[in-house]
Design a protein around this motif. Sequence first.
Motif, PDB file in Angstrom:
ATOM      1  N   LYS A  41       5.742 -13.913   1.674  1.00 39.06           N
ATOM      2  CA  LYS A  41       4.615 -14.193   0.784  1.00 39.06           C
ATOM      3  C   LYS A  41       4.116 -15.614   0.940  1.00 39.06           C
ATOM      4  N   ASP A  42       4.866 -16.469   1.634  1.00 36.12           N
ATOM      5  CA  ASP A  42       4.395 -17.824   1.898  1.00 36.12           C
ATOM      6  C   ASP A  42       3.235 -17.830   2.884  1.00 36.12           C
ATOM      7  N   ILE A  43       3.104 -16.758   3.659  1.00 39.99           N
ATOM      8  CA  ILE A  43       2.031 -16.672   4.658  1.00 39.99           C
ATOM      9  C   ILE A  43       0.978 -15.654   4.247  1.00 39.99           C
ATOM     10  N   PHE A  44       1.419 -14.490   3.730  1.00 39.37           N
ATOM     11  CA  PHE A  44       0.499 -13.390   3.495  1.00 39.37           C
ATOM     12  C   PHE A  44       0.554 -12.872   2.058  1.00 39.37           C
ATOM     13  N   ARG A  45      -0.588 -12.364   1.607  1.00 33.94           N
ATOM     14  CA  ARG A  45      -0.608 -11.522   0.421  1.00 33.94           C
ATOM     15  C   ARG A  45      -0.135 -10.121   0.822  1.00 33.94           C
ATOM     16  N   ARG A  46       0.237  -9.325  -0.173  1.00 32.93           N
ATOM     17  CA  ARG A  46       0.720  -7.980   0.136  1.00 32.93           C
ATOM     18  C   ARG A  46      -0.344  -7.134   0.824  1.00 32.93           C
ATOM     19  N   PHE A  75       5.998  13.960  15.350  1.00 33.09           N
ATOM     20  CA  PHE A  75       5.004  14.588  16.206  1.00 33.09           C
ATOM     21  C   PHE A  75       4.312  13.577  17.131  1.00 33.09           C
ATOM     22  N   GLY A  76       4.697  12.290  17.006  1.00 28.46           N
ATOM     23  CA  GLY A  76       4.129  11.255  17.860  1.00 28.46           C
ATOM     24  C   GLY A  76       2.843  10.649  17.341  1.00 28.46           C
ATOM     25  N   SER A  77       2.396  11.055  16.150  1.00 29.97           N
ATOM     26  CA  SER A  77       1.194  10.462  15.567  1.00 29.97           C
ATOM     27  C   SER A  77       1.593   9.285  14.673  1.00 29.97           C
ATOM     28  N   SER A  78       0.675   8.349  14.471  1.00 30.17           N
ATOM     29  CA  SER A  78       0.971   7.116  13.740  1.00 30.17           C
ATOM     30  C   SER A  78       0.190   7.054  12.439  1.00 30.17           C
ATOM     31  N   GLU A  79       0.841   6.521  11.415  1.00 24.89           N
ATOM     32  CA  GLU A  79       0.216   6.328  10.107  1.00 24.89           C
ATOM     33  C   GLU A  79       0.154   4.833   9.816  1.00 24.89           C
ATOM     34  N   LEU A  80      -1.000   4.392   9.348  1.00 30.38           N
ATOM     35  CA  LEU A  80      -1.209   2.989   9.005  1.00 30.38           C
ATOM     36  C   LEU A  80      -1.291   2.866   7.484  1.00 30.38           C
ATOM     37  N   TYR A  81      -0.471   1.978   6.903  1.00 27.04           N
ATOM     38  CA  TYR A  81      -0.509   1.793   5.461  1.00 27.04           C
ATOM     39  C   TYR A  81      -0.153   0.343   5.120  1.00 27.04           C
ATOM     40  N   SER A  82      -0.576  -0.067   3.930  1.00 21.38           N
ATOM     41  CA  SER A  82      -0.432  -1.466   3.504  1.00 21.38           C
ATOM     42  C   SER A  82       0.782  -1.652   2.601  1.00 21.38           C
ATOM     43  N   LEU A  83       1.307  -2.847   2.599  1.00 19.94           N
ATOM     44  CA  LEU A  83       2.404  -3.181   1.683  1.00 19.94           C
ATOM     45  C   LEU A  83       1.942  -3.069   0.231  1.00 19.94           C
ATOM     46  N   SER A  84       0.650  -3.274  -0.010  1.00 17.89           N
ATOM     47  CA  SER A  84       0.126  -3.188  -1.378  1.00 17.89           C
ATOM     48  C   SER A  84       0.084  -1.746  -1.894  1.00 17.89           C
ATOM     49  N   ASP A  85       0.304  -0.761  -0.982  1.00 22.38           N
ATOM     50  CA  ASP A  85       0.341   0.641  -1.419  1.00 22.38           C
ATOM     51  C   ASP A  85       1.612   0.982  -2.190  1.00 22.38           C
ATOM     52  N   PHE A  86       2.640   0.144  -2.074  1.00 28.68           N
ATOM     53  CA  PHE A  86       3.918   0.441  -2.719  1.00 28.68           C
ATOM     54  C   PHE A  86       3.877   0.070  -4.198  1.00 28.68           C
ATOM     55  N   LYS A  87       4.664   0.778  -4.978  1.00 29.02           N
ATOM     56  CA  LYS A  87       4.719   0.519  -6.406  1.00 29.02           C
ATOM     57  C   LYS A  87       5.282  -0.866  -6.680  1.00 29.02           C
ATOM     58  N   THR A  88       4.936  -1.396  -7.836  1.00 32.50           N
ATOM     59  CA  THR A  88       5.328  -2.753  -8.194  1.00 32.50           C
ATOM     60  C   THR A  88       6.839  -2.938  -8.179  1.00 32.50           C
ATOM     61  N   GLU A  89       7.591  -1.913  -8.641  1.00 30.69           N
ATOM     62  CA  GLU A  89       9.052  -2.058  -8.682  1.00 30.69           C
ATOM     63  C   GLU A  89       9.651  -2.111  -7.282  1.00 30.69           C
ATOM     64  N   THR A  90       8.942  -1.574  -6.285  1.00 27.43           N
ATOM     65  CA  THR A  90       9.429  -1.627  -4.903  1.00 27.43           C
ATOM     66  C   THR A  90       9.126  -2.971  -4.264  1.00 27.43           C
ATOM     67  N   VAL A  91       7.969  -3.531  -4.616  1.00 26.17           N
ATOM     68  CA  VAL A  91       7.543  -4.816  -4.045  1.00 26.17           C
ATOM     69  C   VAL A  91       7.265  -5.768  -5.198  1.00 26.17           C
ATOM     70  N   ARG A  92       8.279  -6.478  -5.621  1.00 25.41           N
ATOM     71  CA  ARG A  92       8.098  -7.466  -6.678  1.00 25.41           C
ATOM     72  C   ARG A  92       7.618  -8.779  -6.083  1.00 25.41           C
ATOM     73  N   GLY A  93       7.066  -9.643  -6.951  1.00 23.46           N
ATOM     74  CA  GLY A  93       6.544 -10.921  -6.475  1.00 23.46           C
ATOM     75  C   GLY A  93       7.596 -11.782  -5.816  1.00 23.46           C
ATOM     76  N   SER A  94       8.850 -11.610  -6.236  1.00 29.78           N
ATOM     77  CA  SER A  94       9.923 -12.433  -5.686  1.00 29.78           C
ATOM     78  C   SER A  94      10.636 -11.768  -4.514  1.00 29.78           C
ATOM     79  N   SER A  95      10.185 -10.582  -4.130  1.00 30.71           N
ATOM     80  CA  SER A  95      10.866  -9.850  -3.068  1.00 30.71           C
ATOM     81  C   SER A  95      10.774 -10.588  -1.742  1.00 30.71           C
ATOM     82  N   ALA A  96      11.860 -10.546  -0.980  1.00 32.13           N
ATOM     83  CA  ALA A  96      11.840 -11.051   0.392  1.00 32.13           C
ATOM     84  C   ALA A  96      11.337  -9.912   1.267  1.00 32.13           C
TER      85      ALA A  96
END
Length: 266
Positions: A198-203, A214-235
């Motif tokens: 978080k010192d470099i990037f926002r979620r 199946f060899g296909s790729s999915e693109l998703y953001s860290l901000s898609d995760f629930k707050t309890e999974t990604v807390r402000g203090s999370s490493a």
Amino acid sequence: LSKKGSGSKANLIVEWFRNCNIVNGNSIKRYAKYTLDKVKDDPIFRDWCANFLRVIEIEGVYVASDSESNSEDEHMEHLGDVEQGQVKVAQRISSEDQLIKRSENLVTIHRAYDSEGNFTGVLPFLLDMQESAGTRKLLYLLGPLYDTLTKGKVLVVDELDSKLHSMLTRHIINFFNTQQNAKAQLVFAVHDTSLLTKDIFRRDQIWFIEKDQFGSSELYSLSDFKTETVRGSSAFYKNYLAGKYGAIPYFEHDNQLNEVLYGKVG
């Protein structure tokens, strides 16, 4: 939309893509000509490069023709703020540069010292012959980087971190996070998990790519995760390596691999 309005919007879209610099971080040599020409013709860019390269103990860079490659005056002219009054160009440490037959070459300048640590002069290195792959990539990347920052463009880089130290990669990223940068953007793919902080990037600036069975790729953001999974203090990088965000390889066949290598045990 009217035909006129449609054409105007299409032109804006085409112009946006024209305003992108797209770089393959593993084939950076293809951008060498652009950087070489900028070093040769733009003294502001040359000075910016010299200041950037001092972080890896290079005092300056310039373009020399084959006929100038052994000229002491040429090295002195481009030496920058090294104390020129006491400098004399040291003997080249290799004759490999004599094999270069191109008409122009990028030359980096290094300080030279004797066995007692006294400054004795400078050593010119031919970039393509005497510098590491990481130094070559960094210097070739500086041209597109400078163009992007000064013109407010978008720079897209695949494998930005390849051949570069983590701190160098972070240094490049930080140019886009300064208050002075109002328009330029950097979009890149990396495998360096130390950058997940978080010192470099926002979620919302961190995106993952996960490949399914199946060899296909999915693109998703860290901000898609629930707050309890990604807390402000999370490493972020620790959670990522622990598998909390997905997009990591799972090594489920080590026993079979070891059996192929060494045979069954017992």
